[in-house]
Design an enzyme around this catalytic site. Sequence first.
Site, PDB file in Angstrom:
ATOM      1  N   ASP A  24       0.835  -1.208   0.000  1.00 11.42           N
ATOM      2  CA  ASP A  24       0.000   0.000   0.000  1.00 11.42           C
ATOM      3  C   ASP A  24       0.868   1.256   0.000  1.00 11.42           C
ATOM      4  O   ASP A  24       1.985   1.250   0.516  1.00 11.42           O
ATOM      5  CB  ASP A  24      -0.918  -0.029   1.235  1.00 11.42           C
ATOM      6  CG  ASP A  24      -2.126   0.888   1.072  1.00 11.42           C
ATOM      7  OD1 ASP A  24      -2.351   1.413  -0.040  1.00 11.42           O
ATOM      8  OD2 ASP A  24      -2.845   1.083   2.069  1.00 11.42           O
ATOM      9  N   ASN A  72     -11.119  -2.718  -5.204  1.00  4.81           N
ATOM     10  CA  ASN A  72     -10.402  -1.702  -5.993  1.00  4.81           C
ATOM     11  C   ASN A  72     -11.128  -1.342  -7.298  1.00  4.81           C
ATOM     12  O   ASN A  72     -10.776  -0.357  -7.955  1.00  4.81           O
ATOM     13  CB  ASN A  72      -8.958  -2.148  -6.295  1.00  4.81           C
ATOM     14  CG  ASN A  72      -8.032  -2.068  -5.095  1.00  4.81           C
ATOM     15  OD1 ASN A  72      -7.116  -2.876  -4.955  1.00  4.81           O
ATOM     16  ND2 ASN A  72      -8.239  -1.101  -4.205  1.00  4.81           N
TER      17      ASN A  72
HETATM   18  C1  IPE Z   1      -5.477  -2.755  -0.178  1.00  6.52           C
HETATM   19  O1  IPE Z   1      -5.133  -1.426  -0.330  1.00  6.52           O
HETATM   20  C2  IPE Z   1      -5.473  -3.432  -1.523  1.00  6.52           C
HETATM   21  C3  IPE Z   1      -4.164  -3.602  -2.134  1.00  6.52           C
HETATM   22  C4  IPE Z   1      -3.007  -3.292  -1.606  1.00  6.52           C
HETATM   23  C5  IPE Z   1      -4.191  -4.229  -3.435  1.00  6.52           C
HETATM   24  P1  IPE Z   1      -6.253  -0.285  -0.457  1.00  6.52           P
HETATM   25  O2  IPE Z   1      -5.508   0.996  -0.619  1.00  6.52           O
HETATM   26  O3  IPE Z   1      -7.223  -0.636  -1.516  1.00  6.52           O
HETATM   27  O4  IPE Z   1      -6.975  -0.382   0.950  1.00  6.52           O
HETATM   28  P2  IPE Z   1      -7.883   0.639   1.751  1.00  6.52           P
HETATM   29  O5  IPE Z   1      -8.960   1.097   0.817  1.00  6.52           O
HETATM   30  O6  IPE Z   1      -7.001   1.778   2.170  1.00  6.52           O
HETATM   31  O7  IPE Z   1      -8.394  -0.143   2.929  1.00  6.52           O
HETATM   32  C1  IPE Z   2      -1.549   0.322  -3.400  1.00  7.97           C
HETATM   33  O1  IPE Z   2      -1.375   1.694  -3.453  1.00  7.97           O
HETATM   34  C2  IPE Z   2      -1.847  -0.258  -4.753  1.00  7.97           C
HETATM   35  C3  IPE Z   2      -3.221  -0.716  -4.935  1.00  7.97           C
HETATM   36  C4  IPE Z   2      -4.164  -0.707  -4.026  1.00  7.97           C
HETATM   37  C5  IPE Z   2      -3.580  -1.211  -6.241  1.00  7.97           C
HETATM   38  P1  IPE Z   2      -2.605   2.709  -3.386  1.00  7.97           P
HETATM   39  O2  IPE Z   2      -3.027   3.036  -4.785  1.00  7.97           O
HETATM   40  O3  IPE Z   2      -3.681   2.196  -2.520  1.00  7.97           O
HETATM   41  O4  IPE Z   2      -1.904   3.974  -2.745  1.00  7.97           O
HETATM   42  P2  IPE Z   2      -2.486   4.949  -1.644  1.00  7.97           P
HETATM   43  O5  IPE Z   2      -2.996   4.105  -0.515  1.00  7.97           O
HETATM   44  O6  IPE Z   2      -3.584   5.722  -2.303  1.00  7.97           O
HETATM   45  O7  IPE Z   2      -1.326   5.783  -1.251  1.00  7.97           O
HETATM   46 MG    MG Z   3      -4.106   2.374  -0.542  1.00  4.26          MG
END
Ligand code: IPE
Ligand code: IPE
Ligand code: MG
Length: 236
Positions: A24, A72
């Site tokens: 993340d 997602n």
């Molecule tokens: C969890 O991250 C999913 C992945 C790392 C693929 P998110 O960024 O989607 O999670 P939330 O929404 O902050 O809980």
């Molecule tokens: C994790 O990074 C990747 C996926 C969830 C696909 P994020 O896209 O969630 O990055 P933040 O949490 O917005 O920084």
């Molecule tokens: Mg995230």
Amino acid sequence: MSAVAASTGDGAACGARHVAIIMDGNGRWAKKRMMPRAFGHKRGVDTVREIARAARDMGLEALTLYAFSSENWKRPADEIADLMGLLRSFIRNDLDELVANNTRLKIIGDYRALAPDIVELIEDAMARTAQNTGTTLAIALNYGSQQEIARAAAKAAAKGAITPEAIEAELDTACLPPLDLLIRTSGEIRLSNFLLWQAAYAEMWFTDVLWPDFTPAHLREALEQFAARERRFGGR
Ligand code: IPE
Ligand code: IPE
Ligand code: MG
């Protein structure tokens, strides 16, 4: 002896076999640099490559990476398209290295709902690495743990009694070792529908480091802390 096993403190076989990571923070990493989110995701793929190599070098049996959750899909279409594009190029560019390094690629989650060309790439990649005997790299795509458990329970019910063992045998992770250590980057302290069943007795390690900044040294630090923990599994 692998570096992981070498880090065990008391001589017991307590090195981690299976590590999972909620990758993340790509978006925040990009934002800090005033760059588009896609740039963060691209750098995130570089980290995937580096950490997969490190997991192999450290002798892990399995590394499971959360790449795209079933939630997602709520993101804007252009970001989803960027992520799917990166997935395509990762499989195309990195498959030869996985094959050469004896890595077995496995996908968990409902990947068959992805675009047909991605499903084909994934199935070809899994087939080409199926006989490999080194580290298993499991990538969670269109993965949601509650959905996985519901699917597994339905399959178990179709075969007979719904017991924990019967459900476990139908989970997407059935062919992986038990989960030892669950890591989440970027400072969020939640599971976001990842490996809820498998994490029942996993150790947790949370770090503020954003995924594109995560290095093999961070993984090593997590594994060293894991090796120093006492796991009781309800006993004493
Ligand atoms: C969890 O991250 C999913 C992945 C790392 C693929 P998110 O960024 O989607 O999670 P939330 O929404 O902050 O809980
Ligand atoms: C994790 O990074 C990747 C996926 C969830 C696909 P994020 O896209 O969630 O990055 P933040 O949490 O917005 O920084
Ligand atoms: Mg995230």
